[in-house]
Design an enzyme around this catalytic site. Structure first.
Site, PDB file in Angstrom:
ATOM      1  N   ASP A 102      38.760  45.208 -24.133  1.00 14.08           N
ATOM      2  CA  ASP A 102      39.678  44.646 -25.113  1.00 14.08           C
ATOM      3  C   ASP A 102      40.276  45.712 -26.027  1.00 14.08           C
ATOM      4  O   ASP A 102      39.558  46.565 -26.558  1.00 14.08           O
ATOM      5  CB  ASP A 102      38.923  43.614 -25.955  1.00 14.08           C
ATOM      6  CG  ASP A 102      39.760  43.052 -27.089  1.00 14.08           C
ATOM      7  OD1 ASP A 102      40.723  42.331 -26.786  1.00 14.08           O
ATOM      8  OD2 ASP A 102      39.448  43.344 -28.260  1.00 14.08           O
ATOM      9  N   ALA A 103      41.572  45.664 -26.225  1.00 17.56           N
ATOM     10  CA  ALA A 103      42.303  46.429 -27.249  1.00 17.56           C
ATOM     11  C   ALA A 103      41.776  47.855 -27.440  1.00 17.56           C
ATOM     12  O   ALA A 103      41.380  48.240 -28.542  1.00 17.56           O
ATOM     13  CB  ALA A 103      42.266  45.674 -28.578  1.00 17.56           C
ATOM     14  N   HIS A 145      54.794  40.188 -19.079  1.00 21.73           N
ATOM     15  CA  HIS A 145      54.736  38.875 -19.736  1.00 21.73           C
ATOM     16  C   HIS A 145      55.935  38.686 -20.654  1.00 21.73           C
ATOM     17  O   HIS A 145      56.590  37.636 -20.644  1.00 21.73           O
ATOM     18  CB  HIS A 145      53.455  38.717 -20.557  1.00 21.73           C
ATOM     19  CG  HIS A 145      53.493  37.506 -21.445  1.00 21.73           C
ATOM     20  ND1 HIS A 145      54.007  37.537 -22.738  1.00 21.73           N
ATOM     21  CD2 HIS A 145      53.156  36.213 -21.223  1.00 21.73           C
ATOM     22  CE1 HIS A 145      53.973  36.326 -23.256  1.00 21.73           C
ATOM     23  NE2 HIS A 145      53.456  35.505 -22.363  1.00 21.73           N
ATOM     24  N   GLU A 148      43.073  46.674 -21.803  1.00 22.12           N
ATOM     25  CA  GLU A 148      44.141  46.151 -22.648  1.00 22.12           C
ATOM     26  C   GLU A 148      44.477  47.289 -23.602  1.00 22.12           C
ATOM     27  O   GLU A 148      43.615  47.727 -24.372  1.00 22.12           O
ATOM     28  CB  GLU A 148      43.712  44.926 -23.439  1.00 22.12           C
ATOM     29  CG  GLU A 148      44.851  44.404 -24.325  1.00 22.12           C
ATOM     30  CD  GLU A 148      44.413  43.354 -25.333  1.00 22.12           C
ATOM     31  OE1 GLU A 148      45.237  42.511 -25.705  1.00 22.12           O
ATOM     32  OE2 GLU A 148      43.242  43.400 -25.769  1.00 22.12           O
TER      33      GLU A 148
END
Length: 596
Positions: free
Chosen positions: A264-265, A328, A299
């Protein structure tokens, strides 16, 4: 696969003569351990802040706290299970107790990946690891090959997205016990499904993190993050911190037989050391896990292509892929027409549609109008498999005030068109749970905090949307679902009794085309394609296939017919919407073609 345990250098480990407890508390001169609610037993202080004790009468099932300054009882930061939530005692777990049945499992190649992102708590009515097993046949039949599970690290309360975890080694008890999670992985492997887990190494949640009390060196004021002081992975005393996360990754892969991790991130992991933690993580994992393909996905808001490079034989050097937010964004803007906040640059620069589909990153070093900061690195040389493409995910749905899915804010023709693009794109496709069901239930932001923290989260959620015109009125903001209410969580659960069979059949058919017609071509597509815009929202992309031939996408992602001169194959791999003609592309039409 035969591995059942990862030998952690900290936490509780079963020995022949009891349980050895090791605890890093450099801020404490003395530490004790309280076993099964008994009197605290002094631990032996060693070098560099380590404390340890072998307890002969401890065993699997024993519960314990560490006792630090002022008698404060804290859970083990390396706890394998928290039966009474984040403030309760940790439980000694025997990692070898689960009887694995996946001895013949050898994983699946990344080129085959069709990912399905799910949240354990809302995927089924029961919201548990065991309940999810009953839905695996559905996913395998659909054409999914990888399930990606949102974070399960122990969080406060009974409901959370997972990004407020504070005990990274402990599956949250609201989902079940560690052996229940293992049973889910085992069952997935039996159906040919790989399993990935989302892990969070950039911050800890705001409730239940005791590390600052006894190990202040775990954090540093040299780095700031959206969650406060940064995690110390590059300063003095950072070696135990780096090891904590490296062993966490190894633990999930080895002890739970996972096939990969989604980090994540990672742009929020601030590391000024000569060797970034991300590089050490990838190198260590790939060196120690060689019995099956290992999928490591980032990510990364910074869009660093350097982490996605391939070796001379085409295998990932460090990371397999990155979530491609750019794909996206261009698809979302096309389908919905939304042009505010971070969608603005993609609405203002239509050519980014072609670039993101063809090359991966839409921004490759240019400044973004939204932030004014340069973003990204050149990515056209990378194979498309270095990017994970999607039209929906937990963030892009759940960060909306009302948690609407794409089908609720765009026409059915638009949703089908953008889905036909990303599902057959040479990039790795990812569905969000329920997308294939035609689900109309929202996916809302929810948590289970109490007291002052709950009020801050509730108020912060509503203030966050004050800058959006649709929520400028305070009365309108009051209609935003309360993230702390159980009803918000329950509303986010998939409703399996309200399935749209037409939508489900469409996803099954298009994924069959990907598997049967596109997959044989993917190993031969070694770099990005060439894009040519054929209108504001119409694009032609061509990918060269090694060994001969080309894969071509013709897509008109708008509500107007586009005129031109188009090369149209008479036998497409897939046609969505009205058939393309030599002289025009109908509205919301997508045509995939392969010419040998």
């Amino acid at each position: 696969m035969t591995t059942r345990v990862h030998d952690l250098p900290f936490g509780a480990s079963l020995q022949g003569d009891g349980v050895l407890f090791r605890f890093w508390a450099p801020g404490e001169a003395e530490v004790s351990i309280a076993l099964d609610g008994g009197e605290p037993l002094p631990m032996t202080a060693g070098e560099d802040g380590w404390h340890e004790k072998l307890v002969p009468n401890a065993k699997a099932g024993s519960v314990y706290h560490y006792v630090v300054k002022d008698g404060l009882r804290v859970p083990d930061p390396a706890s394998r299970f928290q039966p009474q939530d984040v403030h309760g005692p940790s439980e000694v777990i025997d990692p070898e107790a689960y009887d694995w049945q996946d001895g013949s499992w050898r994983g699946r190649d990344w080129a085959e990946a069709v990912i399905y992102e799910l949240h354990i708590g809302t995927f089924t009515p029961e919201g548990s690891f065991r309940a999810a097993i009953a839905r695996l046949d559905h996913l395998a039949d659909l054409g999914v090959t990888v399930i990606e599970i949102m974070p399960v690290a122990d969080f406060p309360g009974q409901r959370n997205w997972g990004y407020d975890g504070v005990l990274p080694f402990a599956p949250d008890s609201s989902y079940g016990r560690p052996e229940d999670f293992k049973a889910l992985v085992d069952a997935a492997h039996a159906r040919g499904l790989s399993v990935m887990l989302d892990v969070v190494y950039n911050h800890f949640g705001p409730d239940g993190n005791y590390l600052p009390v006894y190990a202040p060196q775990f954090f540093t004021e040299r780095h700031k993050s959206p969650w406060g002081a940064g995690i110390n992975v590059d300063g003095a005393d950072s070696r135990p911190v780096r090891d904590f996360f490296i062993h966490n990754a190894l633990y999930w892969i080895k002890e739970f037989h996972l096939d990969g991790l989604r980090f994540d991130a990672v742009h929020a992991i601030q590391d000024d050391s000569p060797r970034h933690l991300l590089l050490e993580l990838a190198e260590t994992l790939r060196a120690q896990v060689q019995d099956r393909p290992l999928h490591l996905v980032l990510e990364n808001e910074d869009n660093r292509a350097r982490y996605l490079e391939r070796t001379s034989n085409g295998q990932p050097r460090d990371y397999s892929a990155q979530w491609n937010d750019d794909v996206h964004h261009v698809l979302h803007v096309a389908a919905t027409g939304e042009d505010v906040a971070y969608y603005a640059p993609y609405a203002q620069q239509p050519e980014l549609l072609g670039r993101a589909l063809a090359e991966g990153f839409a921004f490759q070093g240019e400044a973004m109008a939204y932030s004014g900061k340069p973003r990204g690195e050149p990515s056209a040389h990378l194979p498309p498999s270095a990017f994970v493409a999607f039209a929906q995910n937990h963030d892009q749905i759940g960060n909306r005030a009302m948690g609407e899915r794409l089908s609720q804010i765009a026409s059915a023709e638009a949703v089908r068109a953008v889905s036909a693009v990303y599902l057959l794109l040479p990039q790795v496709p990812m569905l969000f749970m329920g997308e294939e069901l035609g689900a109309t239930s929202p996916f809302l932001f929810f948590a289970d905090f109490e007291g002052e923290l709950a009020e801050k989260v509730r108020d912060g959620r509503r203030e966050e949307f004050a800058r959006f015109p649709a929520f400028s009125d305070p009365e309108t903001r009051e209609k935003i679902p309360d993230p702390l209410a159980e009803a918000t969580f329950l509303a986010s659960k998939l409703q399996w009794d309200k399935v749209d069979p037409t939508v489900q059949d469409w996803y099954r058919r298009i994924l069959a085309v990907r598997r049967e017609r596109l997959l044989p071509l993917l190993h031969g597509i070694r770099q990005g394609g060439r894009a040519r815009m054929r209108g504001q929202r119409a694009v032609e992309v061509v990918w060269t296939v090694d060994g001969g031939g080309a894969l071509t996408l013709l897509a008109n992602l708008s509500s107007e017919t586009v005129s031109g001169d188009f090369a149209v194959d008479s036998q497409p791999l897939w046609q969505e919407g009205a058939a393309a003609q030599k002289e025009n592309l109908p509205a919301w039409s997508v045509r995939w073609m392969f010419s040998p």
